[in-house]
Design an enzyme around this catalytic site. Structure first.
Site, PDB file in Angstrom:
ATOM      1  N   ALA A  87       0.865  -1.174   0.000  1.00  0.00           N
ATOM      2  CA  ALA A  87       0.000   0.000   0.000  1.00  0.00           C
ATOM      3  C   ALA A  87       0.903   1.225   0.000  1.00  0.00           C
ATOM      4  CB  ALA A  87      -0.887  -0.023   1.229  1.00  0.00           C
ATOM      5  N   GLY A 121       0.472  -4.973   0.914  1.00  0.00           N
ATOM      6  CA  GLY A 121      -0.764  -4.993   0.127  1.00  0.00           C
ATOM      7  C   GLY A 121      -0.564  -5.623  -1.251  1.00  0.00           C
ATOM      8  N   GLU A 171      -0.849  -9.230  -0.667  1.00  0.00           N
ATOM      9  CA  GLU A 171      -2.269  -9.490  -0.363  1.00  0.00           C
ATOM     10  C   GLU A 171      -3.119  -9.445  -1.632  1.00  0.00           C
ATOM     11  OE1 GLU A 171      -1.996  -6.331   2.739  1.00  0.00           O
ATOM     12  OE2 GLU A 171      -3.094  -7.754   3.974  1.00  0.00           O
ATOM     13  N   GLU A 173       4.823  -5.074   6.895  1.00  0.00           N
ATOM     14  CA  GLU A 173       4.129  -3.969   7.593  1.00  0.00           C
ATOM     15  C   GLU A 173       4.657  -3.747   9.003  1.00  0.00           C
ATOM     16  OE1 GLU A 173       2.610  -6.460   5.912  1.00  0.00           O
ATOM     17  OE2 GLU A 173       0.934  -5.682   4.729  1.00  0.00           O
TER      18      GLU A 173
HETATM   19  C1  HXC Z   1       5.061   4.364  -1.461  1.00  0.00           C
HETATM   20  C2  HXC Z   1       6.905   3.360  -2.350  1.00  0.00           C
HETATM   21  C3  HXC Z   1       6.533   2.125  -1.777  1.00  0.00           C
HETATM   22  C4  HXC Z   1       5.333   2.076  -1.010  1.00  0.00           C
HETATM   23  C5  HXC Z   1       8.383   1.859  -2.840  1.00  0.00           C
HETATM   24  N1  HXC Z   1       8.052   3.144  -2.990  1.00  0.00           N
HETATM   25  N2  HXC Z   1       7.479   1.204  -2.105  1.00  0.00           N
HETATM   26  N3  HXC Z   1       6.165   4.465  -2.196  1.00  0.00           N
HETATM   27  N4  HXC Z   1       4.626   3.213  -0.882  1.00  0.00           N
HETATM   28  N5  HXC Z   1       4.892   0.942  -0.473  1.00  0.00           N
HETATM   29  C6  HXC Z   1       8.790   4.185  -3.739  1.00  0.00           C
HETATM   30  C7  HXC Z   1      10.043   4.608  -2.995  1.00  0.00           C
HETATM   31  O1  HXC Z   1       9.741   5.576  -2.019  1.00  0.00           O
HETATM   32  C8  HXC Z   1      10.862   5.191  -4.136  1.00  0.00           C
HETATM   33  O2  HXC Z   1      10.373   6.475  -4.443  1.00  0.00           O
HETATM   34  C9  HXC Z   1      10.507   4.278  -5.307  1.00  0.00           C
HETATM   35  O3  HXC Z   1       9.265   3.642  -4.961  1.00  0.00           O
HETATM   36  C10 HXC Z   1      11.543   3.193  -5.526  1.00  0.00           C
HETATM   37  O4  HXC Z   1      11.739   2.517  -4.299  1.00  0.00           O
HETATM   38  P1  HXC Z   1      13.178   2.311  -3.620  1.00  0.00           P
HETATM   39  O5  HXC Z   1      12.963   2.088  -2.174  1.00  0.00           O
HETATM   40  O6  HXC Z   1      14.092   3.432  -4.005  1.00  0.00           O
HETATM   41  O7  HXC Z   1      13.656   0.984  -4.359  1.00  0.00           O
HETATM   42  P2  HXC Z   1      14.612  -0.149  -3.790  1.00  0.00           P
HETATM   43  O8  HXC Z   1      15.784   0.443  -3.066  1.00  0.00           O
HETATM   44  O9  HXC Z   1      14.871  -1.051  -4.962  1.00  0.00           O
HETATM   45  O10 HXC Z   1      13.754  -0.944  -2.695  1.00  0.00           O
HETATM   46  C11 HXC Z   1      12.595  -1.645  -3.093  1.00  0.00           C
HETATM   47  C12 HXC Z   1      11.773  -2.029  -1.836  1.00  0.00           C
HETATM   48  C13 HXC Z   1      11.496  -0.780  -0.972  1.00  0.00           C
HETATM   49  C14 HXC Z   1      12.524  -3.074  -1.005  1.00  0.00           C
HETATM   50  C15 HXC Z   1      10.451  -2.667  -2.343  1.00  0.00           C
HETATM   51  O11 HXC Z   1      10.958   0.257  -1.823  1.00  0.00           O
HETATM   52  C16 HXC Z   1      10.519  -0.979   0.140  1.00  0.00           C
HETATM   53  O12 HXC Z   1      10.862  -1.528   1.182  1.00  0.00           O
HETATM   54  N6  HXC Z   1       9.275  -0.501  -0.033  1.00  0.00           N
HETATM   55  C17 HXC Z   1       8.254  -0.568   1.004  1.00  0.00           C
HETATM   56  C18 HXC Z   1       7.697  -1.970   1.144  1.00  0.00           C
HETATM   57  C19 HXC Z   1       6.631  -2.043   2.242  1.00  0.00           C
HETATM   58  O13 HXC Z   1       6.929  -1.728   3.409  1.00  0.00           O
HETATM   59  N7  HXC Z   1       5.444  -2.453   1.875  1.00  0.00           N
HETATM   60  C20 HXC Z   1       4.331  -2.548   2.840  1.00  0.00           C
HETATM   61  C21 HXC Z   1       3.552  -1.270   2.882  1.00  0.00           C
HETATM   62  S1  HXC Z   1       2.255  -1.314   4.076  1.00  0.00           S
HETATM   63  P3  HXC Z   1      11.368   7.735  -4.675  1.00  0.00           P
HETATM   64  O14 HXC Z   1      10.426   8.874  -4.906  1.00  0.00           O
HETATM   65  O15 HXC Z   1      12.216   7.836  -3.482  1.00  0.00           O
HETATM   66  O16 HXC Z   1      12.137   7.327  -5.909  1.00  0.00           O
HETATM   67  C22 HXC Z   1       1.024  -2.168   3.357  1.00  0.00           C
HETATM   68  C23 HXC Z   1      -0.258  -2.297   4.174  1.00  0.00           C
HETATM   69  C24 HXC Z   1      -1.320  -3.045   3.450  1.00  0.00           C
HETATM   70  O17 HXC Z   1       1.109  -2.639   2.274  1.00  0.00           O
HETATM   71  C25 HXC Z   1      -2.650  -2.864   4.104  1.00  0.00           C
HETATM   72  C26 HXC Z   1      -3.542  -1.914   3.364  1.00  0.00           C
HETATM   73  C27 HXC Z   1      -4.866  -1.609   4.001  1.00  0.00           C
END
Ligand code: HXC
Length: 258
Positions: free
Chosen positions: A65, A109, A112, A132
């Site tokens: 998400a 998400g 999911e 998360e």
């Molecule tokens: C917003 C995101 C994002 C996310 C990545 N980006 N994931 N933006 N929400 N979930 C953005 C980064 O900020 C970055 O933007 C660009 O995408 C590229 O990501 P990087 O981090 O630079 O890439 P990399 O170093 O290759 O790492 C990839 C990654 C990492 C390991 C996937 O991005 C990451 O850990 N992302 C978050 C994963 C996460 O925690 N997901 C769970 C979210 S909570 P910029 O502008 O800096 O280039 C969830 C709850 C669900 O999903 C429930 C819903 C109701």
């Protein structure tokens, strides 16, 4: 309808929806999920579409998400909007088979969403996870329930508690995905699989989806009764008669969804 966060296409009898927010690794925001729900609704109504492929990019199916969007939300915002609920319910209402074609990250998400599809084919680069916990929250659109049913309590608990990622081999070994294919062949394989499903009777494919999904919701006895009744009901269709005649006449069946 124009979509800003998706690319939507129909190739013969296969609907293809590609998540398209490359700058955010296809992070799921409200706009994307609303558009996805709408696109699936359109495909559900379109008689030409018999199977759907949901894909992301080579680097990410979806990295979760959208954290930027969520970071501004309070409890009151989340609770009163019932964040993502209407959209995910609309996705689950689609009666046509949906294949998730997962390459790269399917996190939070994103994992999911892949699990909401009917089955997952992934590339050898796929990484699944429910990270998360690292953000001080937990899965919110089914991860704690669905991942546990796919891979069992121990592995699901570990993944949710530590936030570690699972690679493609582990995902296949533990039953999360149906198959792994080389990254370059992922879409070709998912499309060929969807085309094969599209050749079947749509009445039977919809019945399969209902019957298999029912196995998650009910007891074995009730599930088997549900299956048996669906099985019996398919004998009211022209496709049953065509399928069995074609077998006996040693030719391919031509199903018409009637
Ligand atoms: C917003 C995101 C994002 C996310 C990545 N980006 N994931 N933006 N929400 N979930 C953005 C980064 O900020 C970055 O933007 C660009 O995408 C590229 O990501 P990087 O981090 O630079 O890439 P990399 O170093 O290759 O790492 C990839 C990654 C990492 C390991 C996937 O991005 C990451 O850990 N992302 C978050 C994963 C996460 O925690 N997901 C769970 C979210 S909570 P910029 O502008 O800096 O280039 C969830 C709850 C669900 O999903 C429930 C819903 C109701």
């Amino acid at each position: 309808m124009g979509y800003e966060t998706l690319i939507v296409d129909i190739d013969d009898h296969v609907g293809v929806i590609t998540l398209n927010r490359p700058d955010a690794l296809n992070a799921l925001n409200q706009q994307l999920l609303k558009e996805l729900a709408a696109a699936l609704g359109v495909m559900q109504e379109n008689e030409k579409v018999r199977c759907i492929v949901l894909a992301g990019s080579e680097k990410a199916f979806a990295a979760g998400a959208d954290i930027t969007e969520m970071s501004e939300q309070s409890f009151v915002d989340m609770f009163s909007s019932d964040y993502f609920t209407a959209e995910t319910e609309a996705i689950l209402r689609c009666r046509k088979p949906i294949i998730a074609a997962v390459s790269g990250y399917a996190l939070g998400g994103g994992c999911e969403l892949a699990m909401m599809c009917d089955f997952i084919i992934c590339s050898d680069t796929a990484k699944f996870g429910q990270p998360e916990i690292n953000l001080g929250v937990i899965a919110g659109i089914g991860g704690s329930q669905r991942l546990t049913r796919f891979v069992g309590k121990s592995k699901s608990m570990e993944m949710h508690l530590t936030g570690r990622f699972m690679d493609a081999e582990e995902a296949e070994r533990s039953g999360l995905v149906s198959r792994i294919v080389p990254a370059k062949k992922l879409m070709e394989d998912a499309m060929a699989t969807a085309a094969k499903i599209a050749e079947k009777s749509t009445l039977a494919t919809m019945a399969v989806k209902e019957a298999v999904d029912r196995s998650y919701e009910t007891t074995l006895r009730e599930g088997i009764l549900f299956e048996r009744r669906l099985f019996h009901s398919l004998f009211a269709t022209e496709d049953q008669s065509e399928g069995m005649s074609a077998f006996m006449e040693k030719r391919s069946a031509k199903f018409r969804g009637k």
